[in-house]
Design a protein around this motif. Structure first.
Motif, PDB file in Angstrom:
ATOM      1  N   TRP A  53       0.764  -1.227  -0.115  1.00  0.00           N
ATOM      2  CA  TRP A  53       0.039   0.081  -0.022  1.00  0.00           C
ATOM      3  C   TRP A  53       0.941   1.276   0.197  1.00  0.00           C
ATOM      4  CZ3 TRP A  53       0.936   3.209   4.272  1.00  0.00           C
ATOM      5  CH2 TRP A  53       1.663   2.516   5.237  1.00  0.00           C
ATOM      6  N   ALA A  54       0.103   2.335  -0.131  1.00  0.00           N
ATOM      7  CA  ALA A  54       0.915   3.646  -0.223  1.00  0.00           C
ATOM      8  C   ALA A  54       0.245   4.470   0.228  1.00  0.00           C
ATOM      9  CB  ALA A  54       1.400   4.111  -1.851  1.00  0.00           C
ATOM     10  N   TRP A  55       0.765   5.716   0.691  1.00  0.00           N
ATOM     11  CA  TRP A  55      -0.054   7.052   1.366  1.00  0.00           C
ATOM     12  C   TRP A  55      -0.436   7.664   0.201  1.00  0.00           C
ATOM     13  CZ3 TRP A  55      -1.122   7.008   6.444  1.00  0.00           C
ATOM     14  CH2 TRP A  55      -0.407   6.251   7.271  1.00  0.00           C
ATOM     15  N   LEU A  56      -1.569   8.394   0.356  1.00  0.00           N
ATOM     16  CA  LEU A  56      -1.993   9.139  -0.555  1.00  0.00           C
ATOM     17  C   LEU A  56      -2.263  10.706   0.098  1.00  0.00           C
ATOM     18  CD1 LEU A  56      -3.071   9.884  -3.776  1.00  0.00           C
ATOM     19  CD2 LEU A  56      -5.398   9.480  -2.585  1.00  0.00           C
ATOM     20  N   VAL A  57      -1.671  11.724  -0.377  1.00  0.00           N
ATOM     21  CA  VAL A  57      -1.755  13.089   0.102  1.00  0.00           C
ATOM     22  C   VAL A  57      -2.460  13.890  -0.724  1.00  0.00           C
ATOM     23  CG1 VAL A  57      -0.372  15.016   0.794  1.00  0.00           C
ATOM     24  CG2 VAL A  57       0.449  12.807   1.391  1.00  0.00           C
ATOM     25  N   THR A  58      -3.460  14.496  -0.373  1.00  0.00           N
ATOM     26  CA  THR A  58      -4.421  15.292  -1.200  1.00  0.00           C
ATOM     27  C   THR A  58      -4.769  16.580  -1.042  1.00  0.00           C
ATOM     28  OG1 THR A  58      -6.357  14.678   0.339  1.00  0.00           O
ATOM     29  CG2 THR A  58      -5.673  13.084  -1.835  1.00  0.00           C
ATOM     30  N   ARG A  59      -4.388  17.263   0.147  1.00  0.00           N
ATOM     31  CA  ARG A  59      -4.589  18.532   0.308  1.00  0.00           C
ATOM     32  C   ARG A  59      -3.443  19.693  -0.194  1.00  0.00           C
ATOM     33  NH1 ARG A  59      -5.200  19.736   6.568  1.00  0.00           N
ATOM     34  NH2 ARG A  59      -3.062  19.387   6.449  1.00  0.00           N
ATOM     35  N   TYR A  60      -4.046  20.591  -0.659  1.00  0.00           N
ATOM     36  CA  TYR A  60      -2.889  21.511  -1.538  1.00  0.00           C
ATOM     37  C   TYR A  60      -1.719  21.726  -0.960  1.00  0.00           C
ATOM     38  CZ  TYR A  60      -1.516  25.469  -4.515  1.00  0.00           C
ATOM     39  OH  TYR A  60      -0.883  26.511  -5.271  1.00  0.00           O
ATOM     40  N   ASP A  61      -1.732  22.239   0.243  1.00  0.00           N
ATOM     41  CA  ASP A  61      -0.480  22.646   1.151  1.00  0.00           C
ATOM     42  C   ASP A  61       0.433  21.281   1.392  1.00  0.00           C
ATOM     43  OD1 ASP A  61      -1.322  25.366   1.069  1.00  0.00           O
ATOM     44  OD2 ASP A  61      -2.054  25.405   3.132  1.00  0.00           O
ATOM     45  N   ASP A  62      -0.389  20.144   1.632  1.00  0.00           N
ATOM     46  CA  ASP A  62       0.457  19.148   2.018  1.00  0.00           C
ATOM     47  C   ASP A  62       1.043  18.490   0.578  1.00  0.00           C
ATOM     48  OD1 ASP A  62      -0.420  19.085   4.485  1.00  0.00           O
ATOM     49  OD2 ASP A  62      -2.198  17.864   4.279  1.00  0.00           O
ATOM     50  N   VAL A  63       0.484  18.490  -0.477  1.00  0.00           N
ATOM     51  CA  VAL A  63       1.204  18.295  -1.884  1.00  0.00           C
ATOM     52  C   VAL A  63       2.226  19.116  -2.064  1.00  0.00           C
ATOM     53  CG1 VAL A  63       0.501  18.131  -4.209  1.00  0.00           C
ATOM     54  CG2 VAL A  63      -1.156  17.210  -2.810  1.00  0.00           C
ATOM     55  N   ASN A 325      -5.826  20.604  -6.575  1.00  0.00           N
ATOM     56  CA  ASN A 325      -6.508  21.443  -7.643  1.00  0.00           C
ATOM     57  C   ASN A 325      -8.055  21.524  -7.365  1.00  0.00           C
ATOM     58  OD1 ASN A 325      -4.392  22.494  -9.023  1.00  0.00           O
ATOM     59  ND2 ASN A 325      -4.806  21.033 -10.491  1.00  0.00           N
ATOM     60  N   ARG A 326      -8.627  21.062  -6.544  1.00  0.00           N
ATOM     61  CA  ARG A 326     -10.024  20.909  -5.939  1.00  0.00           C
ATOM     62  C   ARG A 326     -10.080  21.454  -4.242  1.00  0.00           C
ATOM     63  NH1 ARG A 326     -13.699  18.694  -9.891  1.00  0.00           N
ATOM     64  NH2 ARG A 326     -12.770  18.695 -11.686  1.00  0.00           N
ATOM     65  N   ASP A 327      -9.077  21.835  -3.885  1.00  0.00           N
ATOM     66  CA  ASP A 327      -8.957  22.185  -2.408  1.00  0.00           C
ATOM     67  C   ASP A 327      -9.806  23.123  -2.139  1.00  0.00           C
ATOM     68  OD1 ASP A 327      -8.266  22.719   0.195  1.00  0.00           O
ATOM     69  OD2 ASP A 327      -6.109  22.169   0.207  1.00  0.00           O
ATOM     70  N   PRO A 328     -11.001  23.294  -1.526  1.00  0.00           N
ATOM     71  CA  PRO A 328     -11.627  24.415  -1.117  1.00  0.00           C
ATOM     72  C   PRO A 328     -11.051  25.544  -0.322  1.00  0.00           C
ATOM     73  CG  PRO A 328     -12.592  22.723   0.102  1.00  0.00           C
ATOM     74  CD  PRO A 328     -11.567  22.067  -0.867  1.00  0.00           C
ATOM     75  N   PRO A 332     -11.775  28.373  -3.711  1.00  0.00           N
ATOM     76  CA  PRO A 332     -13.232  28.513  -3.630  1.00  0.00           C
ATOM     77  C   PRO A 332     -14.305  28.109  -4.762  1.00  0.00           C
ATOM     78  CG  PRO A 332     -12.273  30.688  -2.959  1.00  0.00           C
ATOM     79  CD  PRO A 332     -11.199  30.075  -3.894  1.00  0.00           C
ATOM     80  N   GLU A 333     -15.180  27.274  -4.067  1.00  0.00           N
ATOM     81  CA  GLU A 333     -16.275  26.655  -5.156  1.00  0.00           C
ATOM     82  C   GLU A 333     -15.349  25.684  -6.215  1.00  0.00           C
ATOM     83  OE1 GLU A 333     -19.646  28.771  -6.397  1.00  0.00           O
ATOM     84  OE2 GLU A 333     -19.308  30.330  -4.843  1.00  0.00           O
ATOM     85  N   PRO A 334     -14.576  24.943  -5.830  1.00  0.00           N
ATOM     86  CA  PRO A 334     -13.543  24.202  -6.763  1.00  0.00           C
ATOM     87  C   PRO A 334     -14.317  23.444  -7.948  1.00  0.00           C
ATOM     88  CG  PRO A 334     -13.697  23.038  -4.660  1.00  0.00           C
ATOM     89  CD  PRO A 334     -14.620  24.415  -4.438  1.00  0.00           C
TER      90      PRO A 334
END
Length: 407
Positions: A53-63, A325-328, A332-334
């Motif tokens: 398995w692998a970690w998945l990072v999705t938040r803009y600042d974390d990416v 790119n969809r981090d609200p 805003p309103e992604p």
């Protein structure tokens, strides 16, 4: 690893989610990715190929943190059977995609002159001329037509070959190899064979240009090899990745025009207000789901805390630029396409040392395509209902197989 949380410790590890390779139509956002984003900023995934398995990072600042932090290594991925989407790794070991600074910096420096704003401008006039010829042929043939076959596929091939210094007579071979390399549907051996054949081609071409003073990529690489700044294997690996990446514009453009042609009000606005086309391209790049799942992973070389999760040394980590790119918190309103969005710091071309080297070239091509097709084909519209446009199956990079249009 202990997956229970002791009092005062970090939370227990999230469950492992299987992430299948979905064949999605249109510009639909991957529903599995949407669920993972909702579960938390850092989750665990298992992809169709590889092990574990692998970690998945999705938040803009974390990416942005992970992609710009030397504690996450690309070199450490080599020879690791990490869980992944494709049955094979696209880059070869030692290629720029699997290098960390300073080697990564050294290798990219060898071709930087061709990929800067000045270098890309060098091919603008030639690119516009090639595009005009393709649109002439489209109009001469009359409707209906397949926009992908007529324009969106041959144009990026011609431009990347021009930038690379690949002779026009070899474009067809380059295209065929790229399609096989970028598909998960043909199996590992066919893809690997295509990659070896493309590498052999570039090895010969770069080898012939060791004393070149040309400004194209293979000439720059040949000269760098001749000066001993990079090895031939390194140069070939970089050439292969740049050539393959150049054709991603076909699929990106296919998604963009599919999206626009299914929203006539947006097309009308872009025709009426040509000054907003550049910011509109950035918003389209932010919005379109460029790829299936995720690309190359990284390996943590130290323990790192990201998003409240302890990532241990040796753990594989993926980032999702689509999710970022969809981090609200940043957009805003992604889910809304907003051509006046400002600022628009999207990460469609990545971030950090591995930022896409062809980003400026891709922008140039999208600008030329939008101007040519909106201005020269004013009645352009889909020739079939939107749900009848077939999208590629088993592809790593998403896009329509064909885009039937009329005018």
């Amino acid at each position: 690893m202990d997956e229970t949380a002791a009092p005062g410790a970090l939370p227990a590890l999230p469950p492992i989610r299987h992430w299948p390779a979905l064949d999605l139509n249109g510009t639909d956002f991957d529903p599995v990715l949407a669920e993972l984003m909702a579960e938390g900023p850092v989750t665990r995934v298992q992809l169709p190929n590889g092990d574990g398995w692998a970690w998945l990072v999705t938040r803009y600042d974390d990416v942005r943190t992970v992609t710009n932090d030397p504690r996450f290594s690309r070199e450490a991925v080599v020879a690791r059977p990490v869980t992944r989407l494709a049955p094979h790794f696209i880059p070869a070991p030692g290629a720029v995609g699997f290098l960390d600074p300073p080697d990564h910096t050294r290798l990219r420096r060898s071709v930087a002159a061709a990929l800067t704003a000045k270098g890309v401008e060098r091919v603008r006039a030639r690119a516009r001329g090639m595009l005009d010829e393709l649109v002439d042929d489209l109009l001469d043939g009359g409707p209906p037509a397949d926009l992908t076959a007529a324009v969106l596929s041959p144009f990026p091939i011609a431009v990347i070959c021009e930038l690379m210094g690949v002779p026009a007579g070899d474009r067809h071979s380059m295209h065929n190899w790229t399609q096989l390399i970028l598909s998960a549907a043909h199996g590992k051996e066919i893809s690997e064979t295509a990659k070896r054949e493309m590498a052999a081609y570039f090895s010969d071409l770069i080898g012939l240009r060791e004393n070149s003073t040309g400004e194209d990529v293979t000439s720059l690489l040949g000269a760098a090899v001749g000066r001993g700044e990079v090895t031939l294997d390194e140069a070939v690996g970089l050439a292969v990745l740049l050539q393959i990446g150049g054709e991603a514009v076909t699929n990106n453009s296919g998604q963009m025009f599919y999206l626009l042609l299914t929203r006539p009000a947006l097309v009308a606005r872009l025709r009426a207000e040509p000054e907003i086309r550049r910011p509109a391209i950035d918003e389209l790049l932010r919005y379109i789901p460029h790829r299936n799942a995720v690309g190359l992973c990284r390996i943590a070389v130290q323990d790192v805390d990201i998003g409240g999760v302890r990532i241990r040394a040796g753990d594989p980590v993926y980032v999702s630029y689509l999710a970022a790119n969809r981090d609200p918190e940043v957009f805003p309103e992604p889910e809304t396409l907003d051509f006046s969005r400002s600022p628009n710091p999207h990460v469609a071309f990545g971030f950090g040392p591995h930022y896409c080297p062809g980003g400026m070239l891709a922008r140039l091509e999208e600008e030329l395509l939008m101007d040519a097709l909106l201005d020269r084909v004013p009645g352009l519209r889909l020739a079939v209902p939107a749900d009848q446009v077939a999208f590629r199956k088993g592809a790593l990079i998403r896009g329509p197989e064909a885009l039937p249009v009329t005018w």
